[in-house]
Design a protein around this motif. Structure first.
Motif, PDB file in Angstrom:
ATOM      1  N   LEU B  81      10.097   6.761  11.373  1.00  0.00           N
ATOM      2  CA  LEU B  81       8.916   6.049  10.868  1.00  0.00           C
ATOM      3  C   LEU B  81       8.865   6.195   9.357  1.00  0.00           C
ATOM      4  CD1 LEU B  81       6.209   7.225  13.435  1.00  0.00           C
ATOM      5  CD2 LEU B  81       7.257   4.965  13.258  1.00  0.00           C
ATOM      6  N   LEU B  82       8.667   5.071   8.655  1.00  0.00           N
ATOM      7  CA  LEU B  82       8.557   5.128   7.198  1.00  0.00           C
ATOM      8  C   LEU B  82       7.315   4.333   6.812  1.00  0.00           C
ATOM      9  CD1 LEU B  82      10.071   6.191   4.709  1.00  0.00           C
ATOM     10  CD2 LEU B  82      11.199   3.967   4.557  1.00  0.00           C
ATOM     11  N   CYS B  83       6.440   4.928   6.022  1.00  0.00           N
ATOM     12  CA  CYS B  83       5.196   4.271   5.615  1.00  0.00           C
ATOM     13  C   CYS B  83       5.244   4.010   4.113  1.00  0.00           C
ATOM     14  CB  CYS B  83       4.006   5.161   5.967  1.00  0.00           C
ATOM     15  SG  CYS B  83       2.436   4.468   5.444  1.00  0.00           S
ATOM     16  N   ALA B  84       5.161   2.738   3.715  1.00  0.00           N
ATOM     17  CA  ALA B  84       5.206   2.385   2.294  1.00  0.00           C
ATOM     18  C   ALA B  84       3.793   2.287   1.731  1.00  0.00           C
ATOM     19  CB  ALA B  84       5.931   1.056   2.105  1.00  0.00           C
ATOM     20  N   VAL B  85       3.517   3.064   0.689  1.00  0.00           N
ATOM     21  CA  VAL B  85       2.188   3.021   0.044  1.00  0.00           C
ATOM     22  C   VAL B  85       2.367   2.748  -1.440  1.00  0.00           C
ATOM     23  CG1 VAL B  85       1.059   4.589   1.673  1.00  0.00           C
ATOM     24  CG2 VAL B  85       2.247   5.507  -0.307  1.00  0.00           C
ATOM     25  N   GLU B  86       1.282   2.322  -2.089  1.00  0.00           N
ATOM     26  CA  GLU B  86       1.385   1.992  -3.508  1.00  0.00           C
ATOM     27  C   GLU B  86       1.392   3.224  -4.396  1.00  0.00           C
ATOM     28  OE1 GLU B  86      -1.406  -0.932  -4.846  1.00  0.00           O
ATOM     29  OE2 GLU B  86      -0.946  -2.286  -3.200  1.00  0.00           O
ATOM     30  N   SER B  87       0.580   4.238  -4.044  1.00  0.00           N
ATOM     31  CA  SER B  87       0.412   5.354  -4.982  1.00  0.00           C
ATOM     32  C   SER B  87       0.363   6.687  -4.243  1.00  0.00           C
ATOM     33  CB  SER B  87      -0.894   5.176  -5.757  1.00  0.00           C
ATOM     34  OG  SER B  87      -1.966   5.418  -4.885  1.00  0.00           O
ATOM     35  N   PRO B  88       0.598   7.797  -4.960  1.00  0.00           N
ATOM     36  CA  PRO B  88       0.468   9.120  -4.348  1.00  0.00           C
ATOM     37  C   PRO B  88      -0.919   9.340  -3.742  1.00  0.00           C
ATOM     38  CG  PRO B  88       1.572   9.301  -6.458  1.00  0.00           C
ATOM     39  CD  PRO B  88       1.095   7.894  -6.343  1.00  0.00           C
ATOM     40  N   ALA B  89      -1.951   8.763  -4.374  1.00  0.00           N
ATOM     41  CA  ALA B  89      -3.311   8.937  -3.854  1.00  0.00           C
ATOM     42  C   ALA B  89      -3.449   8.271  -2.482  1.00  0.00           C
ATOM     43  CB  ALA B  89      -4.328   8.363  -4.835  1.00  0.00           C
ATOM     44  N   ASP B  90      -2.804   7.099  -2.321  1.00  0.00           N
ATOM     45  CA  ASP B  90      -2.844   6.409  -1.027  1.00  0.00           C
ATOM     46  C   ASP B  90      -2.121   7.252   0.024  1.00  0.00           C
ATOM     47  OD1 ASP B  90      -4.116   4.373  -2.294  1.00  0.00           O
ATOM     48  OD2 ASP B  90      -2.365   3.080  -2.455  1.00  0.00           O
ATOM     49  N   ARG B  91      -0.976   7.836  -0.363  1.00  0.00           N
ATOM     50  CA  ARG B  91      -0.244   8.674   0.579  1.00  0.00           C
ATOM     51  C   ARG B  91      -1.126   9.838   1.030  1.00  0.00           C
ATOM     52  NH1 ARG B  91       1.561  13.088   1.391  1.00  0.00           N
ATOM     53  NH2 ARG B  91       1.171  13.906  -0.680  1.00  0.00           N
ATOM     54  N   LEU B  92      -1.802  10.462   0.054  1.00  0.00           N
ATOM     55  CA  LEU B  92      -2.658  11.599   0.382  1.00  0.00           C
ATOM     56  C   LEU B  92      -3.784  11.179   1.320  1.00  0.00           C
ATOM     57  CD1 LEU B  92      -3.144  14.586  -0.145  1.00  0.00           C
ATOM     58  CD2 LEU B  92      -4.593  13.948  -2.059  1.00  0.00           C
ATOM     59  N   GLY B 102       5.347  10.688  10.332  1.00  0.00           N
ATOM     60  CA  GLY B 102       6.609  10.149   9.843  1.00  0.00           C
ATOM     61  C   GLY B 102       6.786  10.437   8.360  1.00  0.00           C
ATOM     62  N   LEU B 103       7.646   9.686   7.695  1.00  0.00           N
ATOM     63  CA  LEU B 103       7.877   9.883   6.260  1.00  0.00           C
ATOM     64  C   LEU B 103       7.188   8.786   5.461  1.00  0.00           C
ATOM     65  CD1 LEU B 103      11.655  10.879   6.326  1.00  0.00           C
ATOM     66  CD2 LEU B 103       9.646  12.361   6.316  1.00  0.00           C
ATOM     67  N   TYR B 104       7.203   8.936   4.129  1.00  0.00           N
ATOM     68  CA  TYR B 104       6.553   7.963   3.257  1.00  0.00           C
ATOM     69  C   TYR B 104       7.552   7.398   2.254  1.00  0.00           C
ATOM     70  CZ  TYR B 104       2.151   9.939   4.876  1.00  0.00           C
ATOM     71  OH  TYR B 104       1.105  10.361   5.645  1.00  0.00           O
ATOM     72  N   PHE B 105       7.186   6.258   1.702  1.00  0.00           N
ATOM     73  CA  PHE B 105       7.884   5.750   0.528  1.00  0.00           C
ATOM     74  C   PHE B 105       6.801   5.307  -0.460  1.00  0.00           C
ATOM     75  CE2 PHE B 105      10.127   2.827  -2.193  1.00  0.00           C
ATOM     76  CZ  PHE B 105      11.338   3.482  -2.396  1.00  0.00           C
TER      77      PHE B 105
END
Lengths: 200, 200
Positions: B81-92, B102-105
């Motif tokens: 699973l890979l989740c694409a977000v715009e910013s570190p704040a969105d990831r958090l 899963g993981l992030y991009f």
């Protein structure tokens, strides 16, 4: 789980700033890392230097990195005028807004017996000595118009009278640009009672 | 005129924080000097250390002080699973609110040709390689629901399909706890159009 312990530590540290909670601290940390690394380093340096080197002026008790602050050390201020304020921020407000050219005395607080803040904590013994020395003609009392500020003002006025110094107080009344409708009742009653004659 | 050049420098430096103007910077500086000298020193240290040591994770582009961030290095996350977000704040935000394992991009931006931000600036060449490598089953696209975010989402979905990876998108609709009356028209129309059947 944050991706970086150092980032977590930065966010936690930012929360010591007034009015900054978890969300704002996060936003600040991300902003600094994404767009303001140079400014952030400058801030780190300025902060460490200020905290290590800024103490209090021996004469007025304001913040100063030298034994005497720039205002107390200045030769061009009128040493016969002394303005007592509660905080350095109040001093700065008066200095910025008015053309006052006298000296200041910063109480760093207000009389509040319940919190254990008496005359000694505000340095009023030092103030009394200074008033007794005879150089000061007028003590301008600019404490805040709160209950504790008024009590402090009353005490300061007594000190001044004992030393034969003329005490004065900032004028109270309707703020400029305000609308009567929105002025609180206490202020309006005071302004009405202390109305001044129109002379010209 | 301020009593202390160091204090002025501190106030000026604090203004690099987002949403902090002259007045707030003053308040922060006075607060730190009056009541939080220890916290201020800690902040200065954390800031300098974070800025010097935090870079980007080689794998997900999030902030990290190590070549691989803690999440990418973790053995317990689902690498399919890979989740694409715009910013570190969105990831958090996603990491805190959901149980996603899963993981992030982290794109560190969104497609915005007018600002010169194209696929290369968002590291999409690296993302395409990663999708082509075959480990990822699903690309969860969590860009912001803005015009540029939607355009970016469209582009990412194409990338995923080219690599035979299933793209998905966060659900849009009426926020929980919101009142229909105050939901904007676009959201309401979308929620109405994408209504789901009540099954049980």
């Amino acid at each position: 789980m944050s991706a970086s312990p150092l980032l977590e530590q930065l966010i936690e540290s930012l929360r010591c700033l007034p009015g900054v909670g978890q969300k704002s601290a996060q936003r600040m940390a991300y902003h600094l890392l994404e767009r303001e690394r140079e400014g952030g380093l400058r801030l780190a340096g300025a902060l460490a230097e200020a905290i290590e080197r800024i103490g209090h002026c021996e004469s007025c008790r304001d913040f100063s990195e030298t034994p005497l602050c720039a205002i107390c050390a200045s030769g061009s201020r009128d040493r016969g005028l002394l303005c007592a304020v509660e905080s350095p921020a109040d001093r700065l407000a008066i200095e910025t807004a008015t053309g006052y050219r006298g000296l200041y005395f910063v109480l760093q607080g207000r009389l509040s017996p319940l919190d254990g803040i008496g005359p000694r904590e505000l340095g009023l013994d030092k103030l009394a000595e200074r008033l007794a020395a005879g150089e000061v003609r007028e003590l301008i009392i600019a404490t805040n118009p709160t209950v504790e500020g008024e009590a402090t003002a009353h005490y300061l006025a007594q000190l001044a009278r004992q030393a034969q110094v003329r005490p004065s107080r900032l004028a109270h009344g309707v703020p400029l640009g305000g609308e009567l409708e929105y002025v609180d009742r206490g202020t309006l009653a005071h302004a009405f009672g202390s109305r001044t004659e129109i002379t010209s």
